[in-house]
Design an enzyme around this catalytic site. Sequence first.
Site, PDB file in Angstrom:
ATOM      1  N   ASP A   1       0.819  -1.229   0.000  1.00  0.00           N
ATOM      2  CA  ASP A   1       0.000   0.000   0.000  1.00  0.00           C
ATOM      3  C   ASP A   1       0.844   1.267   0.000  1.00  0.00           C
ATOM      4  O   ASP A   1       0.438   2.294   0.547  1.00  0.00           O
ATOM      5  CB  ASP A   1      -0.962   0.020   1.209  1.00  0.00           C
ATOM      6  CG  ASP A   1      -1.749  -1.263   1.317  1.00  0.00           C
ATOM      7  OD1 ASP A   1      -2.253  -1.704   0.277  1.00  0.00           O
ATOM      8  OD2 ASP A   1      -1.828  -1.825   2.421  1.00  0.00           O
TER       9      ASP A   1
ATOM     10  N   GLY B   1      -4.426  -4.498  -3.838  1.00  0.00           N
ATOM     11  CA  GLY B   1      -5.390  -3.477  -4.233  1.00  0.00           C
ATOM     12  C   GLY B   1      -4.635  -2.284  -4.758  1.00  0.00           C
ATOM     13  O   GLY B   1      -3.806  -1.710  -4.060  1.00  0.00           O
ATOM     14  N   HIS B   2      -4.841  -1.948  -6.011  1.00  0.00           N
ATOM     15  CA  HIS B   2      -4.144  -0.814  -6.602  1.00  0.00           C
ATOM     16  C   HIS B   2      -5.159   0.254  -6.983  1.00  0.00           C
ATOM     17  O   HIS B   2      -6.145  -0.041  -7.652  1.00  0.00           O
ATOM     18  CB  HIS B   2      -3.358  -1.250  -7.842  1.00  0.00           C
ATOM     19  CG  HIS B   2      -2.200  -2.136  -7.523  1.00  0.00           C
ATOM     20  ND1 HIS B   2      -1.459  -2.788  -8.477  1.00  0.00           N
ATOM     21  CD2 HIS B   2      -1.648  -2.478  -6.346  1.00  0.00           C
ATOM     22  CE1 HIS B   2      -0.497  -3.489  -7.903  1.00  0.00           C
ATOM     23  NE2 HIS B   2      -0.600  -3.321  -6.599  1.00  0.00           N
TER      24      HIS B   2
ATOM     25  N   GLN C   1       1.963  -6.127  -3.049  1.00  0.00           N
ATOM     26  CA  GLN C   1       2.357  -6.120  -1.631  1.00  0.00           C
ATOM     27  C   GLN C   1       3.676  -5.349  -1.465  1.00  0.00           C
ATOM     28  O   GLN C   1       3.910  -4.401  -2.191  1.00  0.00           O
ATOM     29  CB  GLN C   1       2.477  -7.541  -1.066  1.00  0.00           C
ATOM     30  CG  GLN C   1       1.161  -8.271  -0.905  1.00  0.00           C
ATOM     31  CD  GLN C   1       0.670  -8.902  -2.186  1.00  0.00           C
ATOM     32  OE1 GLN C   1       1.428  -9.509  -2.896  1.00  0.00           O
ATOM     33  NE2 GLN C   1      -0.608  -8.770  -2.468  1.00  0.00           N
TER      34      GLN C   1
HETATM   35  P1  IMP Z   1      -2.800 -12.970   2.258  1.00  0.00           P
HETATM   36  O1  IMP Z   1      -1.880 -12.526   1.168  1.00  0.00           O
HETATM   37  O2  IMP Z   1      -4.250 -12.698   1.935  1.00  0.00           O
HETATM   38  O3  IMP Z   1      -2.544 -14.375   2.702  1.00  0.00           O
HETATM   39  O4  IMP Z   1      -2.500 -12.064   3.550  1.00  0.00           O
HETATM   40  C1  IMP Z   1      -1.272 -12.161   4.270  1.00  0.00           C
HETATM   41  C2  IMP Z   1      -0.909 -10.816   4.859  1.00  0.00           C
HETATM   42  O5  IMP Z   1      -0.526  -9.922   3.823  1.00  0.00           O
HETATM   43  C3  IMP Z   1      -2.047 -10.118   5.609  1.00  0.00           C
HETATM   44  O6  IMP Z   1      -1.491  -9.415   6.690  1.00  0.00           O
HETATM   45  C4  IMP Z   1      -2.596  -9.152   4.575  1.00  0.00           C
HETATM   46  O7  IMP Z   1      -3.252  -8.047   5.186  1.00  0.00           O
HETATM   47  C5  IMP Z   1      -1.322  -8.739   3.882  1.00  0.00           C
HETATM   48  N1  IMP Z   1      -1.543  -8.312   2.493  1.00  0.00           N
HETATM   49  C6  IMP Z   1      -1.813  -9.083   1.428  1.00  0.00           C
HETATM   50  N2  IMP Z   1      -1.909  -8.343   0.315  1.00  0.00           N
HETATM   51  C7  IMP Z   1      -1.679  -7.071   0.671  1.00  0.00           C
HETATM   52  C8  IMP Z   1      -1.601  -5.832  -0.059  1.00  0.00           C
HETATM   53  O8  IMP Z   1      -1.747  -5.767  -1.277  1.00  0.00           O
HETATM   54  N3  IMP Z   1      -1.335  -4.735   0.679  1.00  0.00           N
HETATM   55  C9  IMP Z   1      -1.118  -4.793   2.022  1.00  0.00           C
HETATM   56  N4  IMP Z   1      -1.165  -5.911   2.737  1.00  0.00           N
HETATM   57  C10 IMP Z   1      -1.433  -7.044   2.060  1.00  0.00           C
END
Ligand code: IMP
Length: 409
Positions: free
Chosen positions: A12, A39-40, A198
């Site tokens: 983010d 999320g972009h 991420q």
């Molecule tokens: P998962 O990727 O859904 O398994 O989530 C694992 C961790 O990564 C969690 O803490 C999510 O909130 C975080 N996370 C996954 N994708 C994003 C992103 O695009 N931005 C910020 N945090 C993310």
Amino acid sequence: MNIVVIGAQWGDEGKGKIVDYLAAESDIIVRFSGGANAGHTIVTGEEVYKLHLVPSGVIYPGKTVILGTGMVVDPKALFDELDMLRGRGIDWTGRVLISDRAHVVLQRYKRLDTEAEGRRRNPIGTTGRGIGITYAMKAHREGVRIGDILEESVVATLDEEDRDFLKPYIERLRPLVVDIAPYLAANRTKHILYEGAQGVLLDLDVGTYPYVSSGYSAAAGASLGGGIGPRAIDRVLGVFKAYTTRVGNGPFPTEFRDDRDGDLATKIREIGHEYGTTTGRPRRCGYLDLVALRYACRTNSIDSLVLTHLDIYDSFEEIKACVAYEYRGKPRSDFPASIDVLSNCDLVTRTFKGWNRSIGGSGRYEDLPPEAKDYIRFIEEFTETNVDVVSVGNDRKQTMVRRDLWTRS
Ligand code: IMP
């Protein structure tokens, strides 16, 4: 030329905006990791687009975007997004490609993801999009790849539930699927942008394990999941915010604490609209962590830092950044692997004078107030990395680029 853009914190950081900016001069944009957990947000004039799977470059007419090998793709989420784009007048026919080696997020993986999270003693705070399960299946050699589901013989081996889920999408996927290695080799003279999802600290290997996502969001992921060798990467851009945020659980040393930092968490969250694009969860907020940022620079060979959200500090009298940790009375200048140390350390901070005026209209870097430039200069010295781009607002126009990023250094 190949440019890689990664998040240098916990995601983010505003990658969508800089990718969108660079996409203007790119021919091809490749996303190399993650899935619909990302999320972009892209803002162009009055239009706001929120994308999860499709690389943000798709908004530009004529650009080719690729969902790379390192991605995990939920066909339903993909076509929901592509249909939304078409509904808003974006014609993507022939411009959206998917690696035949990318993995498929099956419907039941999402269920399993939520169940696994429920069983964890220390929940990670997953987005519940099936990401971890799909990567686990991949590592377990039980995954299903995009190319596989185009072959009847493979589909026939799947369970009925999986076949029923995939059926509406197979023929829609077929024209999008490509072998990216020869495709990118044939296009090697073009400008190619590799878009990360991420951030470094959520990378499976480099991040704050086990509180990470399951893909390779570090720069090396662009090679593994983007279809090129590591030496083909010409420049790595690391995007970071003027402060730090994190969604989900896990250590966050510089997180604002009400007892120590007053109402800073609420203030930054409200001014910076710090709510998750994918889940809507309020993001945890904290000081800029320069120890973590330097670690990101070192582990990813970041050539240029991209500073975003600097304007969020416009109304602040003073700004602090973390320059070291202290654990059991001993200073720590490096980013430790231990979750215990990261969760229980104190901060050594440095205080900077605020600029107390709106900088959103500063057209050029030279127009920034001296206090803002001091903050940036310190970041550069500490991380030994140039801050080559500064963003002071959502709009494409509010972006100061201090060097030509498409020129090899
Ligand atoms: P998962 O990727 O859904 O398994 O989530 C694992 C961790 O990564 C969690 O803490 C999510 O909130 C975080 N996370 C996954 N994708 C994003 C992103 O695009 N931005 C910020 N945090 C993310």
